[in-house]
Each structure stands twice: as C-alpha cells, then as structure tokens.
Scaffold this motif. Structure first.
Motif, short mmCIF file in Angstrom:
data_model
loop_
_atom_site.label_atom_id
_atom_site.label_comp_id
_atom_site.label_asym_id
_atom_site.label_seq_id
_atom_site.Cartn_x
_atom_site.Cartn_y
_atom_site.Cartn_z
N GLY A 135 0.80 -1.21 0.00
CA GLY A 135 0.00 0.00 0.00
C GLY A 135 0.83 1.26 0.00
O GLY A 135 0.84 2.01 0.98
N LEU A 136 1.55 1.51 -1.10
CA LEU A 136 2.44 2.68 -1.17
C LEU A 136 1.68 3.98 -0.90
O LEU A 136 2.07 4.76 -0.03
CB LEU A 136 3.12 2.72 -2.54
CG LEU A 136 4.21 3.78 -2.77
CD1 LEU A 136 5.18 3.33 -3.84
CD2 LEU A 136 3.63 5.13 -3.17
N ILE A 137 0.63 4.22 -1.64
CA ILE A 137 -0.11 5.47 -1.52
C ILE A 137 -0.73 5.58 -0.13
O ILE A 137 -0.67 6.63 0.52
CB ILE A 137 -1.20 5.57 -2.61
CG1 ILE A 137 -0.53 5.63 -3.99
CG2 ILE A 137 -2.08 6.79 -2.38
CD1 ILE A 137 -1.52 5.61 -5.14
N SER A 141 0.12 8.35 2.77
CA SER A 141 -0.99 9.20 3.22
C SER A 141 -1.22 9.09 4.72
O SER A 141 -1.33 10.10 5.44
CB SER A 141 -2.27 8.83 2.46
OG SER A 141 -3.37 9.57 2.92
N LEU A 142 -1.29 7.84 5.23
CA LEU A 142 -1.51 7.62 6.65
C LEU A 142 -0.31 8.12 7.46
O LEU A 142 -0.47 8.70 8.54
CB LEU A 142 -1.74 6.13 6.93
CG LEU A 142 -3.06 5.54 6.42
CD1 LEU A 142 -3.04 4.02 6.56
CD2 LEU A 142 -4.23 6.12 7.19
N GLY A 143 0.89 7.90 6.94
CA GLY A 143 2.09 8.35 7.63
C GLY A 143 2.17 9.86 7.72
O GLY A 143 2.60 10.41 8.74
N GLU A 144 1.73 10.54 6.66
CA GLU A 144 1.73 12.00 6.67
C GLU A 144 0.75 12.52 7.73
O GLU A 144 1.07 13.46 8.48
CB GLU A 144 1.34 12.53 5.30
CG GLU A 144 1.34 14.06 5.20
CD GLU A 144 0.97 14.55 3.81
OE1 GLU A 144 1.25 15.71 3.52
OE2 GLU A 144 0.42 13.75 3.03
N LYS A 145 -0.43 11.93 7.80
CA LYS A 145 -1.42 12.35 8.79
C LYS A 145 -0.92 12.13 10.22
O LYS A 145 -1.25 12.88 11.13
CB LYS A 145 -2.73 11.59 8.58
CG LYS A 145 -3.47 11.95 7.31
CD LYS A 145 -4.74 11.12 7.16
CE LYS A 145 -5.46 11.46 5.86
NZ LYS A 145 -6.68 10.63 5.67
N ALA A 146 -0.11 11.08 10.39
CA ALA A 146 0.40 10.76 11.73
C ALA A 146 1.64 11.57 12.09
O ALA A 146 2.12 11.47 13.22
CB ALA A 146 0.71 9.26 11.82
N THR A 152 10.76 10.53 3.08
CA THR A 152 11.38 9.24 3.39
C THR A 152 10.41 8.09 3.16
O THR A 152 10.78 7.04 2.62
CB THR A 152 11.87 9.21 4.85
OG1 THR A 152 12.88 10.22 5.02
CG2 THR A 152 12.45 7.86 5.21
N LEU A 153 9.15 8.27 3.55
CA LEU A 153 8.14 7.23 3.33
C LEU A 153 7.95 6.95 1.85
O LEU A 153 7.88 5.80 1.42
CB LEU A 153 6.81 7.65 3.96
CG LEU A 153 6.73 7.64 5.49
CD1 LEU A 153 5.41 8.24 5.96
CD2 LEU A 153 6.88 6.22 6.02
N SER A 154 7.87 8.01 1.06
CA SER A 154 7.67 7.85 -0.39
C SER A 154 8.84 7.09 -1.01
O SER A 154 8.65 6.14 -1.78
CB SER A 154 7.53 9.21 -1.05
OG SER A 154 6.43 9.92 -0.55
N ILE A 155 10.05 7.50 -0.66
CA ILE A 155 11.24 6.86 -1.24
C ILE A 155 11.35 5.42 -0.79
O ILE A 155 11.64 4.52 -1.60
CB ILE A 155 12.51 7.64 -0.84
CG1 ILE A 155 12.47 9.05 -1.43
CG2 ILE A 155 13.76 6.91 -1.32
CD1 ILE A 155 13.54 9.96 -0.89
N THR A 343 -3.09 -5.32 4.98
CA THR A 343 -2.12 -4.41 5.59
C THR A 343 -2.73 -3.04 5.83
O THR A 343 -2.63 -2.47 6.92
CB THR A 343 -0.87 -4.26 4.70
OG1 THR A 343 -0.25 -5.54 4.53
CG2 THR A 343 0.12 -3.29 5.31
N VAL A 344 -3.35 -2.49 4.80
CA VAL A 344 -3.94 -1.15 4.90
C VAL A 344 -5.06 -1.13 5.93
O VAL A 344 -5.19 -0.18 6.72
CB VAL A 344 -4.46 -0.68 3.53
CG1 VAL A 344 -5.25 0.62 3.66
CG2 VAL A 344 -3.29 -0.49 2.56
N THR A 345 -5.88 -2.19 5.97
CA THR A 345 -6.99 -2.25 6.93
C THR A 345 -6.48 -2.27 8.36
O THR A 345 -6.95 -1.51 9.22
CB THR A 345 -7.84 -3.51 6.68
OG1 THR A 345 -8.39 -3.45 5.36
CG2 THR A 345 -8.98 -3.59 7.69
N VAL A 346 -5.48 -3.11 8.63
CA VAL A 346 -4.94 -3.23 9.98
C VAL A 346 -4.29 -1.92 10.43
O VAL A 346 -4.55 -1.43 11.54
CB VAL A 346 -3.93 -4.38 10.07
CG1 VAL A 346 -3.18 -4.36 11.40
CG2 VAL A 346 -4.63 -5.72 9.89
N ILE A 347 -3.47 -1.34 9.56
CA ILE A 347 -2.77 -0.10 9.93
C ILE A 347 -3.77 1.04 10.10
O ILE A 347 -3.62 1.89 10.98
CB ILE A 347 -1.72 0.26 8.87
CG1 ILE A 347 -0.61 -0.81 8.84
CG2 ILE A 347 -1.11 1.62 9.15
CD1 ILE A 347 0.17 -0.92 10.13
#
Length: 357
Positions: A135-137, A141-146, A152-155, A343-347
């Motif tokens: 789940g790259l996108i 997205s979730l990492g940015e909100k957090a 770094t996440l994108s790369i 993965t996306v659901t759990v995170i």
C-alpha cells in the motif's frame, strides 16, 4: 480546457525523450539477455537520468500519471486474460496460502519496523509506516497524517517495489540459467492477434478501470480490469489474445514511470534508503522463500508462483512479473491484493485507535 492543452504541448518533447530513453534501456537490456528487459532496462536508464538531472538542475522529469495509469489498466486486462474456466476450481485450494498471508504481514511489519527504527534511526511514526508491507499510496498518506517524514516514506516504499522488481527476475535467472519474460521471447498467446482484440482490450481497460476506481478497490485501476476480464474470460464471453508487443509496451511505460520517480531525492538520501530497503527486502524474501517451501506442496500453484505471491512488491509489478514468467498471474495477483488490503486495513484501524478523539 484548451489552455490546459496548450500548456501540455511544450512538455511533450520531454516525455518523448523519456520514452525513447526508456526504449534504449529496454533494447540494451534485451541485448544483454537480462530478465524482463522492457521493465528493468527502461527503469535503470530513466532513473539514472532523473537522478543526475535533479542533482544538476533541481528539476524533475515530467511524466503524466494518466499515461502510467492507462497502461496499468491494460496490464490488468492482460493478466485477466490468462484466467481460464478450469482455474476457477483452483481458487478454493489457495486458502492455505491466503491465510498464511496474515502472519506474514504481521511478521514483515515487525521486521521492517525493527530495521527502520533501530538501524535506520527513523522516528517511531516514520518507521511504523515505512515498514508497511504494501500500500504505497496508503502508507504515505496515513504516515503524513500521523506526522511521519513524507519524503522518506515515499522513497522507502518506492524502493521496496523497485528492489523486488529487480530481485525476483534476477533470482529466477540465476536459478534457471535462462532469461525469463520477454527476454526469452515469451508470448501471452500464440494465436494471431486481430483488430477486435485491440479494441476489446481497450474497452475492458476503460470500463474495468473506471469501475475499480468507483468501487474504491485497492489498486482499482488495475484490479478492476483484471476482475472484469477474468470473469468474462472464465465464463467464455470473451477470448482475448494478448499481443506480446502490448505487454512489452506496458512494461516500458511502467518502467519509465518508476524511473522518473527517482528524481524526488538527493543521491545521498537515496543511497541511505536503498541500503535499508535492500536489507528489509532480503529478510522478507527469505521469509517468503521459507513459506513457499513449506506450503507449495499443498497448493495448486507451483513453488515459483507461491514465492512471487509472498514477495513484498506492488500488485501491478508482481502481476506483470508473474505474467512475464508465465506463473499463475491471476492467483499471484489475488495474493497481493489480499496482502495490501489486509495491511492497509490493519494499519488504518491502529491509526484511528492511536488518534485522540
């Protein structure tokens, strides 16, 4: 609308240059006998150009997202076209490997977090979302909100996909001693390709892509066409003969798009992320190898297909590799779709619980 088109025209020569550069890389890779040359060759040539150009000028190559999205939809159709009626009977038999994906996701995330947090010295939030095995996108997205480090996440997630894309075909090459994919001259179908096939592929890509996005399916622009084509193919409504030139063209477009993305960072930061990415992918591929060795005897899929199913790459890229290698691409895509969705659901659930209400 017309002003947008006028603004687009000056960018077209640069896009044409990238595609020609990617083609040069693809042909060079094919000459050297490298695996899936149209994907890897174009990626390497364009990535090198993007990094050098960004370092010298600070500018990034322009590459339109709709172009890549269009060909990803085409890849979905090509994968779906390999689904035959007799394969439907095999779907219930892959439950064991699908269920194994659950502990794999938890183990993969724990391993990735440990590496990014303790070796890479990432902050806890960035390490948490960088370690998502899919789940790259969504991860970015979730990492940015957090509050994580978006660049770094994108790369890191992009490199995860690229490293897997490079590693899997190379391992097959070293294992078998033979070129795989289009380097070996493999074709989707030996039957003659008619004009109606081209029109049908275009229609299924458009309809399936729109449906996948509207239904908010994970990687909907690929899964939509894949599911639609597989259903129609399995029921005998359509019988598509996928032209090999279209597969090569799709690999080229995706490879150029992946390569252009490397312009997002400096060479120093890229190398730092690359080292961590290689370490994470190596461990996860080892984990996937162990699972494939254990479960392949109980699965309708051959060992190679199970291994690819547990490789932590993207749905599009892994489906394309499976298609090129000729190993159960629909069943492989089903595993990756489940991995990413789970993965996306759990995170997402964990992120909501961690956010103060």
């Amino acid at each position: 609308m017309f002003s947008d088109l006028r603004a687009l025209v000056p960018k077209l020569p640069g896009l044409l240059f990238l595609l020609l550069l990617g083609l040069a890389g693809a042909l060079s890779a094919r000459t050297l006998g490298l695996p899936i040359p149209f994907l890897l060759g174009s990626l390497v040539f364009v990535a090198t150009y993007a990094i050098v150009t960004f370092a010298r000028t600070g500018s990034r190559p322009w590459y339109p997202k709709p172009l890549r999205t269009t060909f990803i939809a085409v890849i979905g159709v090509l994968i779906g076209s390999t689904f035959k009626a007799d394969m439907a009977g095999e779907l219930p038999r892959i439950w064991i490997t699908i269920l194994a994906m659950v502990p794999f996701v938890f183990a993969a995330h724990a391993i990735g977090y440990g590496i990014f947090r303790h070796i890479g010295r990432y902050d806890p939030v960035t390490a948490t979302y960088a370690a998502m095995p899919g789940g790259l996108i969504e991860a970015v997205s979730l990492g940015e909100k957090a509050g994580g480090d978006v660049e770094t996440l994108s790369i890191q997630h992009f490199l995860r996909i690229v490293i897997v894309v490079v590693t899997i075909p190379t391992l097959f090459y070293l294992w078998t001693g033979e070129a795989v994919g289009s380097a070996a001259g493999q074709h989707l179908n030996a039957a003659p390709v008619e004009v109606t096939d081209w029109l049908l592929i275009a229609t299924l890509a458009l309809v399936g892509g729109v449906a996948g996005i509207k239904l908010r399916l994970p990687a909907g622009h690929m899964i939509g066409p894949l599911a639609l084509t597989a259903t129609l193919q399995a029921t005998g409504v359509v019988n598509i003969s996928g032209p090999a030139i279209l597969l090569n063209g799709a690999q080229l477009v995706v490879g150029v798009g992946l390569g252009a993305t490397f312009a997002r960072t400096t060479l120093r930061h890229l190398l730092s992320c690359l080292g961590l990415g290689i370490l994470v992918v190596t461990v996860l591929l080892g984990l996937g190898f162990g699972i494939a060795t254990l479960l392949a005897p109980f699965s309708p899929m051959p060992f190679e297909a199970v291994l690819i199913s547990f490789a932590p790459g993207g749905v599009t890229e892994m489906g394309l590799i499976a298609l090129s290698l000729g190993v159960s691409p629909v069943l492989v895509a089903a595993h990756h779709l489940f991995r990413i969705s789970f993965t996306v659901t759990v995170i997402s659930i964990l992120a909501r619980r961690a956010t103060p209400q």
